[in-house]
Design a protein around this motif. Structure first.
Motif, PDB file in Angstrom:
ATOM      1  N   MET A   1       0.839  -1.200   0.000  1.00 28.32           N
ATOM      2  CA  MET A   1       0.000   0.000   0.000  1.00 28.32           C
ATOM      3  C   MET A   1       0.874   1.251   0.000  1.00 28.32           C
ATOM      4  SD  MET A   1      -3.013   1.282  -0.103  1.00 28.32           S
ATOM      5  CE  MET A   1      -4.206   0.043   0.431  1.00 28.32           C
ATOM      6  N   ALA A   2       1.950   1.239   0.785  1.00 29.59           N
ATOM      7  CA  ALA A   2       2.848   2.395   0.817  1.00 29.59           C
ATOM      8  C   ALA A   2       3.433   2.654  -0.563  1.00 29.59           C
ATOM      9  CB  ALA A   2       3.956   2.154   1.838  1.00 29.59           C
ATOM     10  N   ASP A   3       3.896   1.595  -1.218  1.00 31.73           N
ATOM     11  CA  ASP A   3       4.483   1.733  -2.549  1.00 31.73           C
ATOM     12  C   ASP A   3       3.480   2.297  -3.546  1.00 31.73           C
ATOM     13  OD1 ASP A   3       6.643   1.313  -4.426  1.00 31.73           O
ATOM     14  OD2 ASP A   3       5.519  -0.394  -5.203  1.00 31.73           O
ATOM     15  N   SER A   4       2.242   1.815  -3.461  1.00 31.37           N
ATOM     16  CA  SER A   4       1.198   2.280  -4.374  1.00 31.37           C
ATOM     17  C   SER A   4       0.912   3.772  -4.178  1.00 31.37           C
ATOM     18  CB  SER A   4      -0.076   1.456  -4.141  1.00 31.37           C
ATOM     19  OG  SER A   4      -1.159   1.972  -4.874  1.00 31.37           O
ATOM     20  N   LEU A   5       0.831   4.203  -2.926  1.00 30.04           N
ATOM     21  CA  LEU A   5       0.522   5.614  -2.646  1.00 30.04           C
ATOM     22  C   LEU A   5       1.679   6.523  -3.023  1.00 30.04           C
ATOM     23  CD1 LEU A   5      -1.344   5.286   0.781  1.00 30.04           C
ATOM     24  CD2 LEU A   5      -2.332   5.640  -1.480  1.00 30.04           C
ATOM     25  N   ILE A   6       2.919   6.050  -2.827  1.00 30.82           N
ATOM     26  CA  ILE A   6       4.084   6.851  -3.213  1.00 30.82           C
ATOM     27  C   ILE A   6       4.091   7.081  -4.730  1.00 30.82           C
ATOM     28  CG2 ILE A   6       6.610   6.822  -3.378  1.00 30.82           C
ATOM     29  CD1 ILE A   6       6.553   5.324  -0.639  1.00 30.82           C
ATOM     30  N   LYS A   7       3.817   6.036  -5.484  1.00 32.93           N
ATOM     31  CA  LYS A   7       3.763   6.165  -6.939  1.00 32.93           C
ATOM     32  C   LYS A   7       2.639   7.108  -7.368  1.00 32.93           C
ATOM     33  CE  LYS A   7       5.808   1.646  -7.910  1.00 32.93           C
ATOM     34  NZ  LYS A   7       5.556   0.248  -8.313  1.00 32.93           N
ATOM     35  N   LYS A   8       1.511   6.993  -6.667  1.00 31.29           N
ATOM     36  CA  LYS A   8       0.378   7.865  -6.990  1.00 31.29           C
ATOM     37  C   LYS A   8       0.712   9.320  -6.696  1.00 31.29           C
ATOM     38  CE  LYS A   8      -4.623   8.202  -6.195  1.00 31.29           C
ATOM     39  NZ  LYS A   8      -5.785   7.616  -5.448  1.00 31.29           N
ATOM     40  N   ALA A   9       1.385   9.549  -5.553  1.00 33.62           N
ATOM     41  CA  ALA A   9       1.779  10.915  -5.209  1.00 33.62           C
ATOM     42  C   ALA A   9       2.798  11.448  -6.204  1.00 33.62           C
ATOM     43  CB  ALA A   9       2.358  10.946  -3.786  1.00 33.62           C
ATOM     44  N   GLY A  10       3.716  10.597  -6.665  1.00 35.46           N
ATOM     45  CA  GLY A  10       4.753  11.027  -7.599  1.00 35.46           C
ATOM     46  C   GLY A  10       4.214  11.412  -8.952  1.00 35.46           C
ATOM     47  N   SER A  11       3.086  10.849  -9.311  1.00 37.10           N
ATOM     48  CA  SER A  11       2.519  11.130 -10.645  1.00 37.10           C
ATOM     49  C   SER A  11       1.457  12.214 -10.619  1.00 37.10           C
ATOM     50  CB  SER A  11       1.904   9.843 -11.212  1.00 37.10           C
ATOM     51  OG  SER A  11       0.824   9.403 -10.392  1.00 37.10           O
ATOM     52  N   SER A  12       1.260  12.854  -9.471  1.00 34.30           N
ATOM     53  CA  SER A  12       0.165  13.829  -9.374  1.00 34.30           C
ATOM     54  C   SER A  12       0.699  15.260  -9.315  1.00 34.30           C
ATOM     55  CB  SER A  12      -0.688  13.549  -8.129  1.00 34.30           C
ATOM     56  OG  SER A  12       0.117  13.538  -6.973  1.00 34.30           O
ATOM     57  N   GLY A  13       0.883  15.877 -10.472  1.00 36.61           N
ATOM     58  CA  GLY A  13       1.147  17.306 -10.558  1.00 36.61           C
ATOM     59  C   GLY A  13       2.567  17.710 -10.223  1.00 36.61           C
ATOM     60  N   ASN A  14       2.771  19.045 -10.138  1.00 41.46           N
ATOM     61  CA  ASN A  14       4.075  19.611  -9.815  1.00 41.46           C
ATOM     62  C   ASN A  14       4.355  19.496  -8.322  1.00 41.46           C
ATOM     63  OD1 ASN A  14       4.500  20.439 -12.511  1.00 41.46           O
ATOM     64  ND2 ASN A  14       3.281  22.306 -12.165  1.00 41.46           N
ATOM     65  N   HIS A  15       5.649  19.346  -7.982  1.00 42.27           N
ATOM     66  CA  HIS A  15       6.024  19.175  -6.592  1.00 42.27           C
ATOM     67  C   HIS A  15       6.980  20.269  -6.147  1.00 42.27           C
ATOM     68  CE1 HIS A  15       5.368  14.637  -7.562  1.00 42.27           C
ATOM     69  NE2 HIS A  15       4.227  15.225  -7.200  1.00 42.27           N
ATOM     70  N   SER A  16       6.792  20.727  -4.940  1.00 42.00           N
ATOM     71  CA  SER A  16       7.724  21.685  -4.357  1.00 42.00           C
ATOM     72  C   SER A  16       9.020  20.955  -4.000  1.00 42.00           C
ATOM     73  CB  SER A  16       7.117  22.294  -3.087  1.00 42.00           C
ATOM     74  OG  SER A  16       6.988  21.285  -2.083  1.00 42.00           O
ATOM     75  N   PRO A  17      10.121  21.691  -3.790  1.00 40.23           N
ATOM     76  CA  PRO A  17      11.380  21.033  -3.395  1.00 40.23           C
ATOM     77  C   PRO A  17      11.222  20.181  -2.128  1.00 40.23           C
ATOM     78  CG  PRO A  17      11.803  23.283  -4.055  1.00 40.23           C
ATOM     79  CD  PRO A  17      10.308  23.137  -4.016  1.00 40.23           C
ATOM     80  N   LYS A  18      10.465  20.678  -1.168  1.00 34.23           N
ATOM     81  CA  LYS A  18      10.281  19.937   0.081  1.00 34.23           C
ATOM     82  C   LYS A  18       9.523  18.639  -0.169  1.00 34.23           C
ATOM     83  CE  LYS A  18       8.601  20.499   4.812  1.00 34.23           C
ATOM     84  NZ  LYS A  18       7.941  21.428   5.790  1.00 34.23           N
ATOM     85  N   LEU A  19       8.489  18.729  -1.035  1.00 32.87           N
ATOM     86  CA  LEU A  19       7.707  17.531  -1.342  1.00 32.87           C
ATOM     87  C   LEU A  19       8.548  16.531  -2.136  1.00 32.87           C
ATOM     88  CD1 LEU A  19       4.885  16.234  -1.145  1.00 32.87           C
ATOM     89  CD2 LEU A  19       4.357  17.261  -3.353  1.00 32.87           C
ATOM     90  N   THR A  20       9.386  17.044  -3.040  1.00 35.29           N
ATOM     91  CA  THR A  20      10.258  16.172  -3.824  1.00 35.29           C
ATOM     92  C   THR A  20      11.229  15.432  -2.908  1.00 35.29           C
ATOM     93  OG1 THR A  20      10.104  17.646  -5.737  1.00 35.29           O
ATOM     94  CG2 THR A  20      11.970  16.114  -5.672  1.00 35.29           C
ATOM     95  N   GLU A  21      11.759  16.147  -1.914  1.00 31.36           N
ATOM     96  CA  GLU A  21      12.685  15.527  -0.956  1.00 31.36           C
ATOM     97  C   GLU A  21      11.981  14.419  -0.161  1.00 31.36           C
ATOM     98  OE1 GLU A  21      15.444  16.786   2.910  1.00 31.36           O
ATOM     99  OE2 GLU A  21      14.176  18.273   1.906  1.00 31.36           O
ATOM    100  N   LYS A  22      10.780  14.707   0.290  1.00 31.20           N
ATOM    101  CA  LYS A  22      10.024  13.717   1.064  1.00 31.20           C
ATOM    102  C   LYS A  22       9.655  12.507   0.209  1.00 31.20           C
ATOM    103  CE  LYS A  22       6.121  13.432   4.241  1.00 31.20           C
ATOM    104  NZ  LYS A  22       5.061  14.198   4.933  1.00 31.20           N
ATOM    105  N   LEU A  23       9.288  12.770  -1.035  1.00 28.92           N
ATOM    106  CA  LEU A  23       8.954  11.687  -1.961  1.00 28.92           C
ATOM    107  C   LEU A  23      10.164  10.773  -2.165  1.00 28.92           C
ATOM    108  CD1 LEU A  23       6.834  10.533  -3.996  1.00 28.92           C
ATOM    109  CD2 LEU A  23       7.836  12.071  -5.708  1.00 28.92           C
TER     110      LEU A  23
END
Length: 731
Positions: free
Chosen positions: A490-512
């Motif tokens: 489930m974690a892997d699925s949500l991470i992939k979903k978050a990675g494919s959803s729109g532009n990311h801020s530097p902080k969000l990119t780091e967390k991803l």
């Protein structure tokens, strides 16, 4: 047909003799051949053959192994003769005892000899000597101490020392994996007391222990027995207490049916209000107003509300939706409000009202005929909001958080993401539930609780309400929670979903990136991507230590999360290496895992307890086996007893504490210190070191063979004393 006793003797001889041999150096083939031949002959002929052999060896310079083997075989044959020929029993047993004693002189502390001597002394009615021998076995074979305590209990019960017997049975039961037969022995012994009031006290205490350790079915049996004893004594108050505890134990059953009412005395036999009300409840004959005694106390109200929730599950499985709804409606009226769970008897529990309200709303939603005009649902929501307002007035953060969670789950189930009133929707309630949970954890780190489903629902709400920029970070928060719960897929699925959803801020990119690295490493361990079978274990250690997961900078607020993840990673690596690689002897990964979790206040889920058990197994030769990982109910929400030894566990509706023998951490530090001192050598004998309540005991020969500095060890955290022992530690 061989008697059970004879069969046991055969098992002891043929099964344990090879083990005996391993304890003594040297071996003469002639003696082994003679013993094997003697054992294959009828017992009298075997004894004659052994006597001739013993005469031949008399006065000779006999190897220790030969001497031991000859005495052990002769002792066994006489023991066997005693079982086969009752007429010569005592004489044969005496001879058997003499030869076993001679074998023990050769190999002191030999488990096989001590075990057989116990049986010989029992057969000779030397129960005190048998008890002493069992005490020796507990010292030299601590891994099997539960078995020996059980035998000590049998011996004490046989001479009517019932309190002593129960004490031994308890040590055996709680020191093992919970052998139910031992609990039933305690129940049986309690019936033998002539002082029935004392019997009640002993049985009640044991039943409470069973309950506290999570043996709810056995506890229920114990409370029924205490109830019967109390009625025999004419003690209605004690009988009532037992009935309440019986119902509390029953409330842990996933499904409860009316058949359980048959366990209790007939209402016309025991006419107490307690008995009559609970029986009517279980048989679905009671209404809310008829449960006056049970609902006059919040502790009892929680019990009966929980029983109604369990009964609803049974009816729903049977397809009786209307009955299921009625049971939940009754339970909602009876269930205590959230703020009363600071009651001393409710601190272990999660408010049952949340489960009942969410399930009742779900049934109203799934089966519209149960609430045609939505009036029942509207009334329920009105009441829940009023209760939430009361929680705000009391400034009870935990009650407030639970109210928001409950309302958020109800609204989300109905798809109510927006509303004219700011608070009448799932998005507002879920956001508030998360905000208050963070406040609680900030003030009390031990109250950390993964809530990924709440984050996941909130991400869905943001998507439904056209707030796409808020979705990725919320999905990552949910993924982090699932990592704590060990749901890697489930974690892997949500991470992939978050990675494919729109532009990311530097902080969000780091967390991803951080979560992606952790998840990938954990999946690689689970999928055997690493070469766990490689003989170069040190290279794997270097690979892990140099990986990005273990070298990346820690983002603000992420330290505890990363520590929990590194603990899981290293513990799992140690487990996989132990399974696949015979070269993995020194528990390097396990030691590092303990280092990461030692300063944390909470664990992620029950699988972390399994990890601790696995780690403890690596140090079992160093520790007292009577002190293993314990899961305790939380009697109060106080600080953990020892910061690095006790963690709180809050997962789902469970609240408890996980306690580990502090000596485990000392053992880990000792290993680490000795490895740094002996970097160029393999520490094969480090298992000889014993740790007992902070005392580090080192065999003198080990200190002579390895580079060991007692003064350095004395400085380790938790070490009280370091001493050198002239005695080899028995295994």
């Amino acid at each position: 047909m061989k008697t059970r006793y004879q069969i046991l003797l055969l098992v002891l001889c043929f099964g344990l003799l090879p083990a005996c041999r391993s304890n003594v150096n040297g071996q003469t083939p002639d003696a082994g051949v003679i013993c094997k031949r003697a054992l294959a002959l009828p017992v009298d002929q075997g004894i004659s053959l052994m006597e001739r052999a013993m005469g031949r060896y008399a006065g000779a310079d006999v190897e220790k192994m030969d001497k031991f083997q000859l005495n052990f075989t002769m002792a066994y044959l006489y023991q066997k003769q005693a079982a086969q020929l009752p007429g010569t029993k005592m004489e044969a047993l005496e001879r058997s005892k003499q030869y076993y004693s001679a074998a023990l002189e050769v190999d002191p502390g030999n488990v096989a000899v001590l075990t057989n001597l116990v049986f010989v002394n029992q057969a000779m009615d030397n129960k005190e000597m048998a008890q002493e021998l069992l005490s020796q076995l507990i010292k030299v074979d601590s891994a099997n101490k539960a078995k020996y305590y059980a035998r000590k209990g049998d011996l004490s019960a046989a001479v009517e020392k019932y309190d002593e017997a129960i004490g031994f049975y308890k040590r055996a039961f709680f020191g093992s994996t919970g052998n139910e037969a031992l609990a039933w022995k305690i129940f049986d012994v309690c019936t033998r007391f002539t002082d029935k009031q004392h019997a009640w006290q002993v049985l009640n205490a044991f039943s409470n222990q069973l309950f506290e350790k999570g043996f709810y079915d056995l506890a229920r049996t114990g409370f029924l027995n205490t109830l019967d004893l109390a009625l025999t004594l004419g003690e209605n108050e004690q009988a009532t207490e037992a009935c309440v505890r019986w119902a509390e134990a029953l409330s842990f059953k996933p499904n409860v049916s009316e058949n359980y009412a048959k366990d209790l005395p007939e209402p016309n036999v025991w006419t107490s209000t307690c008995n009559q009300e609970i029986q009517r409840l279980l048989t679905k004959a009671a209404s809310t107003g008829e449960m006056g005694w049970w609902t006059s106390d919040v502790y009892r109200s929680h019990i009966v509300a929980t029983l109604l929730y369990r009964m609803e599950a049974t009816e729903l499985i049977a397809g009786n939706v209307s009955i299921a709804v009625k049971l939940l409606e009754m339970g909602l009226q009876i269930a205590p409000e959230f703020y009363v769970y600071d009651h001393p008897k409710l601190k272990n529990y999660y408010p049952i009202k949340m489960d009942i309200a969410v399930e009742l709303s779900r049934l109203y939603n799934r089966y519209p005929e149960m609430d045609l005009d939505n009036s029942k649902y509207d009334e329920m929501i009105r009441r829940l909001f009023n209760e939430k307002s009361a929680h705000y007035l009391q400034n009870n953060l935990e009650a407030i958080q639970k109210s928001h969670t409950m309302l958020g789950l109800i609204f989300a189930d109905r798809g109510i993401w927006t509303s004219d009133w700011y608070a009448g929707n799932a998005v507002f309630q879920l956001k508030s539930a998360i905000r208050f949970q963070k406040q609680i954890e900030s003030a009390n780190p031990e109250k950390f609780k993964p809530i990924p489903a709440i984050y996941q629902l909130l991400a869905e709400g943001y998507a439904k309400t056209n707030q796409p920029d808020l979705v990725p970070n919320t999905l990552l928060e949910a993924a982090a929670g699932y990592l704590d719960l060990d749901n890697l897929s489930m974690a892997d699925s949500l991470i992939k979903k978050a990675g494919s959803s729109g532009n990311h801020s530097p902080k969000l990119t780091e967390k991803l990136g951080e979560l992606n690295l952790i998840t990938k490493m954990r999946l690689d361990i689970r999928n055997d991507t690493y070469n766990f079978k490689s003989s170069d274990v040190e290279q794997l250690e270097k690979t892990i230590a140099g990986s990005k997961v273990f070298t990346m900078p820690v983002a603000a607020g992420d330290q505890s999360f990363l520590n929990r993840q590194k603990f899981k990673i290293l513990a799992d690596l140690g487990a996989r290496c132990s399974e696949n690689n015979p070269n993995y002897q020194y528990p390097s990964f396990e030691i590092k895992a303990l280092n990461y979790i030692s300063d944390e206040k909470a664990l992620g889920n029950f699988q972390d307890i399994s990890r601790l058990n696995q780690i403890e197994g690596k140090f079992q030769s160093n520790l007292d086996r009577g002190s293993s990982v314990q899961i305790n109910q939380v009697k109060s929400l106080s600080e953990p007893k020892e910061e690095s030894r006790t963690w709180q566990l809050n997962t789902g509706s469970y609240q408890g504490q996980v306690e580990v023998n502090p000596d485990l951490f000392i053992a880990s530090q000792v290993y680490e210190d000795l490895k740094s001192e002996n970097a160029a050598e393999q520490l094969d004998d480090v298992k000889q070191i014993q740790i007992r309540q902070g005392d580090v005991i080192i065999p003198k020969k080990l200190q002579e063979n390895e580079q060991i500095d007692p003064q350095r060890l004395q400085q380790l955290n938790g070490v009280k004393n370091v001493r050198i022992s002239n005695e080899l530690q028995q295994k």
